[in-house]
Design an enzyme around this catalytic site. Sequence first.
Site, PDB file in Angstrom:
ATOM      1  N   TYR A 204       0.823  -1.199   0.000  1.00 41.14           N
ATOM      2  CA  TYR A 204       0.000   0.000   0.000  1.00 41.14           C
ATOM      3  C   TYR A 204       0.866   1.261   0.000  1.00 41.14           C
ATOM      4  O   TYR A 204       0.524   2.257  -0.632  1.00 41.14           O
ATOM      5  CB  TYR A 204      -0.909   0.015   1.239  1.00 41.14           C
ATOM      6  CG  TYR A 204      -2.204  -0.746   1.070  1.00 41.14           C
ATOM      7  CD1 TYR A 204      -3.399  -0.082   0.879  1.00 41.14           C
ATOM      8  CD2 TYR A 204      -2.226  -2.137   1.119  1.00 41.14           C
ATOM      9  CE1 TYR A 204      -4.588  -0.783   0.735  1.00 41.14           C
ATOM     10  CE2 TYR A 204      -3.403  -2.852   0.981  1.00 41.14           C
ATOM     11  CZ  TYR A 204      -4.589  -2.165   0.781  1.00 41.14           C
ATOM     12  OH  TYR A 204      -5.763  -2.851   0.637  1.00 41.14           O
TER      13      TYR A 204
ATOM     14  N   TYR B 124       4.287   5.379  -2.376  1.00 41.21           N
ATOM     15  CA  TYR B 124       4.469   6.685  -1.753  1.00 41.21           C
ATOM     16  C   TYR B 124       5.904   6.852  -1.262  1.00 41.21           C
ATOM     17  O   TYR B 124       6.481   7.938  -1.353  1.00 41.21           O
ATOM     18  CB  TYR B 124       3.480   6.851  -0.598  1.00 41.21           C
ATOM     19  CG  TYR B 124       2.038   6.731  -1.017  1.00 41.21           C
ATOM     20  CD1 TYR B 124       1.410   7.743  -1.744  1.00 41.21           C
ATOM     21  CD2 TYR B 124       1.294   5.596  -0.703  1.00 41.21           C
ATOM     22  CE1 TYR B 124       0.090   7.621  -2.132  1.00 41.21           C
ATOM     23  CE2 TYR B 124      -0.026   5.479  -1.087  1.00 41.21           C
ATOM     24  CZ  TYR B 124      -0.620   6.490  -1.801  1.00 41.21           C
ATOM     25  OH  TYR B 124      -1.928   6.370  -2.191  1.00 41.21           O
TER      26      TYR B 124
END
Length: 766
Positions: A483, A487
């Site tokens: 997840y 990022y």
Amino acid sequence: MSALEQSQRFGTRECRVWREANFWAPLPSIAETLAGGFVHVAKRHGNAAGNRWLARNAAELVDPASIYRRFESMGTDLERGYNAMVKRAPTTIEGLQQACQWLASVQDRLIVHGLNVTHDDEAVINHADAQATAIERERSKLIGGIAEHNRRLRLGLLPPPLHLKTPKARTLSGQAREIALQIADSRNPLSPPLGVIPLMAVFNWYRAPVMSLSVVNEMALEKARHRARLHGINPPSLKLKSSVQLAKLTDPIWWRRQLRRLGGRRLEQVQREAHRVHKRAGIYCSNVTLDRRRSQKNRNRALLEALEAINQEGQVYTLAELAELGLSNPDHRRAELMLRIRDTEVESRRLGHVGMFYTITAPSRFHPVLSRSSARNPKYDGSTPREAQAYLQQVWARTRAKLARENIGVYGIRVVEPHHDGTPHWHLLIWTAPEHADTVNEILRCHAEADTHEELYDRRGEKTTARFKVEKIDYRRGTAAGYVAKYISKNINGEQFTRDGVQDDDKDRYGHDLNSSAPRIESWAAVWGIRQFQFVGLPSVTVWREVRRLNEKHIDELTAWEAATRPEKRIAGRLEKIRAAANSGQWDQFLRLMGGPNLPRKQRPVKPWTMPRVDLDRLEFSHATGEVHEGVEAKGRHGESKLGTFGIVVSDGRGNEHEYLTRFYRWQVRSKSRGHQGVSGGGEAASPWTRVTNCTQGPDIQPREPSPEEIKAQRERLKEWKRSEIYRAEAEDAFREGQEAIEAARKLFAPSNHTQQEEYFPPELC
């Protein structure tokens, strides 16, 4: 016929001269527009009404062209922003007033006490030198007045009146005569008052203090702090000693850093207001900031290549080589972050905890543009990214306080990244006990949506997730590390293992390649001073890194240290388990041995060992006072004490502690030009320099080994990438940057500048 020519038909000759002197001449670039408004009013209501309209609406206008010329490097961007404001206003004159007011504020912000921050870095260096020199001269002037003050004190001479009237005479002699008469006519404090009141009833006797060097330093410090505030710079903390504060304020390098930071932030904020930071212009940060950051890296690279460090074993490295071995290398940094996230997830699943992925965004007033259209946001109030970050930090602080009151523990990582307009938003990967998941969601939602709650609903009255979004980690779809991996990659260097079956996994949400987005995000974080990654509720990473220094290469040093210090068996056994877990890259095992998540730092079994650094060769002699100061405590550049990390402190859980040394190298930094004069590794080097990584090994973090199919696919993508135009352009940019760095180093360390010096240390660059 132009509006200016038509305005000549109205009023008398005096009126036309008045308009020319007060409006047309001072505002040549908008004179035609103002003349059009004047003609429109004068035709309907007469010349007098037109003059009153000009006096009322054009009194505070500025000439845009003069500001464009003053800030030539960004004149085009300012002109675009100015024209957009004029068009967006209800009327032309209101648009002119708003745009001119903005330009006036831009001029005030970009001129820092006489320094134009749009100029090159040489201007910043010169201005910093001038400010430091001016403060030193003021101090010297005060020191020169010590003897005069004390002489007047001994003779009982009184100082002249404090409130002297400004002389009105034109000549210098006449002004001196007026001041002398004022002093002669002023009442002597020692003379008795009028009437019969005795002198001793109204006069308070006290002895004036003797002027000394400490008093002068306090007076000079107050003036220096005032000078810093005039520049918009926060003076040094009052918690520091006065001598340290004054040393900082008289240091050109300190001024240089503050001016670069202040100028960079003001430039970037003006670019945001000028609508030059969004996905259709300069995404994440402006092109100006990206170029400034590239220049800064070139300066740093030139300095690191020009300096070298030698340890007591005779090993010599350039500072650039040492930086690549540590966490300054983005690959090492990304690998360590992913290792900690992955193994924290492993430990959380062993404990039966659930993972939640949150996205928190700041209210609309922090965003200069609209998300979809990139049009200007009418709700924007001029807030900077640092102010938006402070708002998000406050939201998280209130959440943590509420969770602490509810006795709910959470742990994980916080990632800060910018929207396309440079406004920060947070991604939180949090683990908690299953029974607390709903409570954590509700508490975080409550605080994230408390501000301007009406913005959370769309035109149909349905609540949106624009401010707060939560997603439970579904391990059937992927891991928690998956997840957050994108990022992490996007905020460091854009490199990652692309996930199979995920479309556009190598691009950000705006369609830009991660390799091109990462430098812009890094520049954004650097200019605004925003911390991108922070772990919550987990052990200190400093302990992890220090323990990993005790690897197999230094097992002999560890054995010798234990033989000399004789730690208790319980302590030695605990360290051995933690050391084995850390050196094998098992963060989950390390986390378990350190007491698990959410344990207070004071209760952890291992803590960093920090204490003031020492310098046995330290000797200071003051030519002004003749005093000799001796001591073993090492001092920093400005005379402050230097705390250093020497190792770790291991506790047995029963109140007993033992220190372990993990730093085995002492480094001496010198100019690279002296490196070929002969190196002797037998002698002891000088005290360590705190800005050098005191280790010759990297973090030894091994990422997951890809399968043969993944390696083959990666090689095919690499070949395709090398054939693309983007790769060719990036290769040319890298070559150009390298040439610029070499040229900067050549200019910085030209032989003609220091051939007569025995030892040369170049000025520090930031």
